[in-house]
Design a protein around this motif. Structure first.
Motif, PDB file in Angstrom:
ATOM      1  N   UNK A 192       0.745  -1.340   0.122  1.00  0.00           N
ATOM      2  CA  UNK A 192       0.064  -0.218   0.041  1.00  0.00           C
ATOM      3  C   UNK A 192       0.983   1.343   0.037  1.00  0.00           C
ATOM      4  N   UNK A 193       1.855   1.210   0.673  1.00  0.00           N
ATOM      5  CA  UNK A 193       2.751   2.396   0.717  1.00  0.00           C
ATOM      6  C   UNK A 193       3.491   2.833  -0.480  1.00  0.00           C
ATOM      7  N   UNK A 194       4.000   1.810  -1.267  1.00  0.00           N
ATOM      8  CA  UNK A 194       4.434   1.815  -2.618  1.00  0.00           C
ATOM      9  C   UNK A 194       3.322   2.233  -3.712  1.00  0.00           C
ATOM     10  N   UNK A 195       1.981   1.781  -3.543  1.00  0.00           N
ATOM     11  CA  UNK A 195       1.105   2.186  -4.211  1.00  0.00           C
ATOM     12  C   UNK A 195       0.864   3.597  -3.986  1.00  0.00           C
ATOM     13  N   UNK A 196       0.826   4.288  -2.825  1.00  0.00           N
ATOM     14  CA  UNK A 196       0.641   5.781  -2.701  1.00  0.00           C
ATOM     15  C   UNK A 196       1.595   6.362  -3.366  1.00  0.00           C
ATOM     16  N   UNK A 197       2.642   5.990  -3.446  1.00  0.00           N
ATOM     17  CA  UNK A 197       3.869   6.620  -3.926  1.00  0.00           C
ATOM     18  C   UNK A 197       3.747   6.512  -5.617  1.00  0.00           C
ATOM     19  N   UNK A 198       3.466   5.353  -6.129  1.00  0.00           N
ATOM     20  CA  UNK A 198       2.946   5.301  -7.588  1.00  0.00           C
ATOM     21  C   UNK A 198       1.811   6.404  -7.783  1.00  0.00           C
ATOM     22  N   UNK A 199       0.839   6.486  -7.265  1.00  0.00           N
ATOM     23  CA  UNK A 199      -0.389   7.379  -7.453  1.00  0.00           C
ATOM     24  C   UNK A 199       0.115   8.728  -7.178  1.00  0.00           C
ATOM     25  N   UNK A 200       0.978   9.273  -6.376  1.00  0.00           N
ATOM     26  CA  UNK A 200       1.557  10.433  -6.457  1.00  0.00           C
ATOM     27  C   UNK A 200       2.606  10.754  -7.652  1.00  0.00           C
ATOM     28  N   UNK A 201       3.257   9.765  -7.918  1.00  0.00           N
ATOM     29  CA  UNK A 201       4.149   9.783  -9.085  1.00  0.00           C
ATOM     30  C   UNK A 201       3.276   9.991 -10.373  1.00  0.00           C
ATOM     31  N   UNK A 202       2.408   9.338 -10.802  1.00  0.00           N
ATOM     32  CA  UNK A 202       1.667   9.088 -11.724  1.00  0.00           C
ATOM     33  C   UNK A 202       0.510  10.568 -11.875  1.00  0.00           C
ATOM     34  N   UNK A 203       0.273  11.163 -10.828  1.00  0.00           N
ATOM     35  CA  UNK A 203      -0.857  12.199 -10.753  1.00  0.00           C
ATOM     36  C   UNK A 203       0.159  13.638 -10.693  1.00  0.00           C
ATOM     37  N   UNK A 204       1.450  13.376 -10.155  1.00  0.00           N
ATOM     38  CA  UNK A 204       2.225  14.689  -9.999  1.00  0.00           C
ATOM     39  C   UNK A 204       1.854  15.497  -8.835  1.00  0.00           C
ATOM     40  N   UNK A 205       1.230  15.129  -7.914  1.00  0.00           N
ATOM     41  CA  UNK A 205       0.727  15.757  -6.709  1.00  0.00           C
ATOM     42  C   UNK A 205       1.024  14.729  -5.588  1.00  0.00           C
ATOM     43  N   UNK A 206       1.033  15.795  -4.336  1.00  0.00           N
ATOM     44  CA  UNK A 206       1.639  15.214  -3.053  1.00  0.00           C
ATOM     45  C   UNK A 206       0.327  14.811  -1.987  1.00  0.00           C
ATOM     46  N   UNK A 207      -0.624  15.280  -2.601  1.00  0.00           N
ATOM     47  CA  UNK A 207      -1.943  15.021  -1.674  1.00  0.00           C
ATOM     48  C   UNK A 207      -2.246  13.328  -1.595  1.00  0.00           C
ATOM     49  N   UNK A 208      -2.777  13.065  -0.486  1.00  0.00           N
ATOM     50  CA  UNK A 208      -2.889  11.488  -0.450  1.00  0.00           C
ATOM     51  C   UNK A 208      -4.039  11.062  -1.112  1.00  0.00           C
ATOM     52  N   UNK A 209      -3.824  10.099  -1.948  1.00  0.00           N
ATOM     53  CA  UNK A 209      -4.874   9.673  -2.934  1.00  0.00           C
ATOM     54  C   UNK A 209      -5.830   8.742  -2.392  1.00  0.00           C
ATOM     55  N   UNK A 210      -6.903   8.640  -2.601  1.00  0.00           N
ATOM     56  CA  UNK A 210      -7.827   7.548  -2.259  1.00  0.00           C
ATOM     57  C   UNK A 210      -7.376   6.030  -2.903  1.00  0.00           C
ATOM     58  N   UNK A 211      -8.070   5.087  -2.424  1.00  0.00           N
ATOM     59  CA  UNK A 211      -7.881   3.734  -2.681  1.00  0.00           C
ATOM     60  C   UNK A 211      -7.988   3.419  -4.238  1.00  0.00           C
ATOM     61  N   UNK A 212      -9.089   4.250  -4.642  1.00  0.00           N
ATOM     62  CA  UNK A 212      -9.661   3.984  -5.925  1.00  0.00           C
ATOM     63  C   UNK A 212      -8.565   4.919  -6.888  1.00  0.00           C
ATOM     64  N   UNK A 213      -7.909   5.963  -6.576  1.00  0.00           N
ATOM     65  CA  UNK A 213      -6.872   6.249  -7.312  1.00  0.00           C
ATOM     66  C   UNK A 213      -5.746   5.499  -7.332  1.00  0.00           C
ATOM     67  N   UNK A 216      12.012   4.874  -3.470  1.00  0.00           N
ATOM     68  CA  UNK A 216      11.940   3.511  -3.836  1.00  0.00           C
ATOM     69  C   UNK A 216      10.475   3.209  -4.073  1.00  0.00           C
ATOM     70  N   UNK A 217      10.483   2.240  -5.100  1.00  0.00           N
ATOM     71  CA  UNK A 217       9.071   1.829  -5.327  1.00  0.00           C
ATOM     72  C   UNK A 217       9.328   0.442  -5.313  1.00  0.00           C
ATOM     73  N   UNK A 218       9.367  -0.514  -4.312  1.00  0.00           N
ATOM     74  CA  UNK A 218       9.387  -1.930  -4.566  1.00  0.00           C
ATOM     75  C   UNK A 218       8.153  -2.617  -4.809  1.00  0.00           C
ATOM     76  N   UNK A 219       8.312  -3.506  -5.908  1.00  0.00           N
ATOM     77  CA  UNK A 219       7.251  -4.518  -6.461  1.00  0.00           C
ATOM     78  C   UNK A 219       7.793  -6.010  -6.671  1.00  0.00           C
ATOM     79  N   UNK A 220       6.917  -6.669  -6.771  1.00  0.00           N
ATOM     80  CA  UNK A 220       7.093  -7.827  -7.207  1.00  0.00           C
ATOM     81  C   UNK A 220       6.172  -8.428  -8.472  1.00  0.00           C
ATOM     82  N   UNK A 221       6.890  -8.849  -9.372  1.00  0.00           N
ATOM     83  CA  UNK A 221       6.038  -9.496 -10.650  1.00  0.00           C
ATOM     84  C   UNK A 221       6.268 -10.767 -10.612  1.00  0.00           C
TER      85      UNK A 221
END
Length: 196
Positions: free
Chosen positions: A81-102, A173-178
């Motif tokens: 979830x932590x890295x998911x939030x970082x991804x959302x902020x990166x993609x949106x170019x915003x520092x606002x806390x994104x919702x789960x849907x975003x 850092x954005x940790x992810x597993x594929x």
């Protein structure tokens, strides 16, 4: 079944090419530099995932796509979830806390790029065309995610290719597993194409 260091190095090279292509595509999309470290690659049995990879008491963002083309399989992307939030902020170019849907939308968009970059790398090597089906996103415990991934498709190998990637964006850092869940004999086809 155990794989040799040469075989794992061959898989790592494919993953490295696919991940590098994905990092380039993401960089172009957000108009900012995204780097990817050399991935860690391991082939393990389905049962080992519960013991070695991710604790089952943590909910994760996950995206699953079936591989469409001349080989069978599925790709599963899992991120905290932590890295998911970082991804959302990166993609949106915003520092606002994104919702789960975003977060789910941002993770799905990034995963779509990652999957298709990875499949292009495999397809180029095997000289076939591969694409990812429409992604299915989910937020759940890891055990439930990996179990449902296996139940969604029939005739899959007991061996799973586990890829740990770390993307870096603005010193974050954005940790992810594929996970590549291959159809029967797919890994052997890849090794044969590599001349291993």
């Amino acid at each position: 079944m155990a794989y040799s260091e040469i075989e794992l190095d061959g898989l790592k090279e494919i993953v490295n090419v696919g991940g590098g292509n994905a990092a380039t595509s993401i960089s172009q999309m957000i108009n900012s530099r995204v780097d990817m470290d050399v991935p860690e690659v391991e082939v393990m049995a389905y049962d080992e995932l519960y013991q070695k990879i991710i604790a089952d008491d943590v909910e994760m963002h996950a995206v699953l796509s079936k591989i469409v083309g001349d080989i069978d399989g599925a790709l599963l992307f899992v991120i905290t979830d932590e890295s998911g939030q970082k991804i959302a902020k990166m993609m949106l170019g915003s520092d606002d806390n994104p919702s789960n849907e975003i977060i789910a939308s941002a993770v799905t968009e990034l995963t779509n790029i990652l999957f298709n970059s990875f499949l292009r790398a495999i397809g180029d090597m095997l000289q076939i065309q591969l694409i990812a089906s429409l992604p299915i996103s989910r937020y759940d415990f890891f055990g439930a995610i990996i179990s449902s991934a296996y139940m969604a498709f029939d005739h899959y190998d007991e061996q799973i290719l586990v890829i740990h990637n770390e993307f870096t964006y603005n010193n974050e850092s954005l940790d992810a597993s594929l996970f590549l869940i291959p159809g029967e004999g797919v890994l052997d086809k890849i090794f044969k194409a590599l001349g291993i």
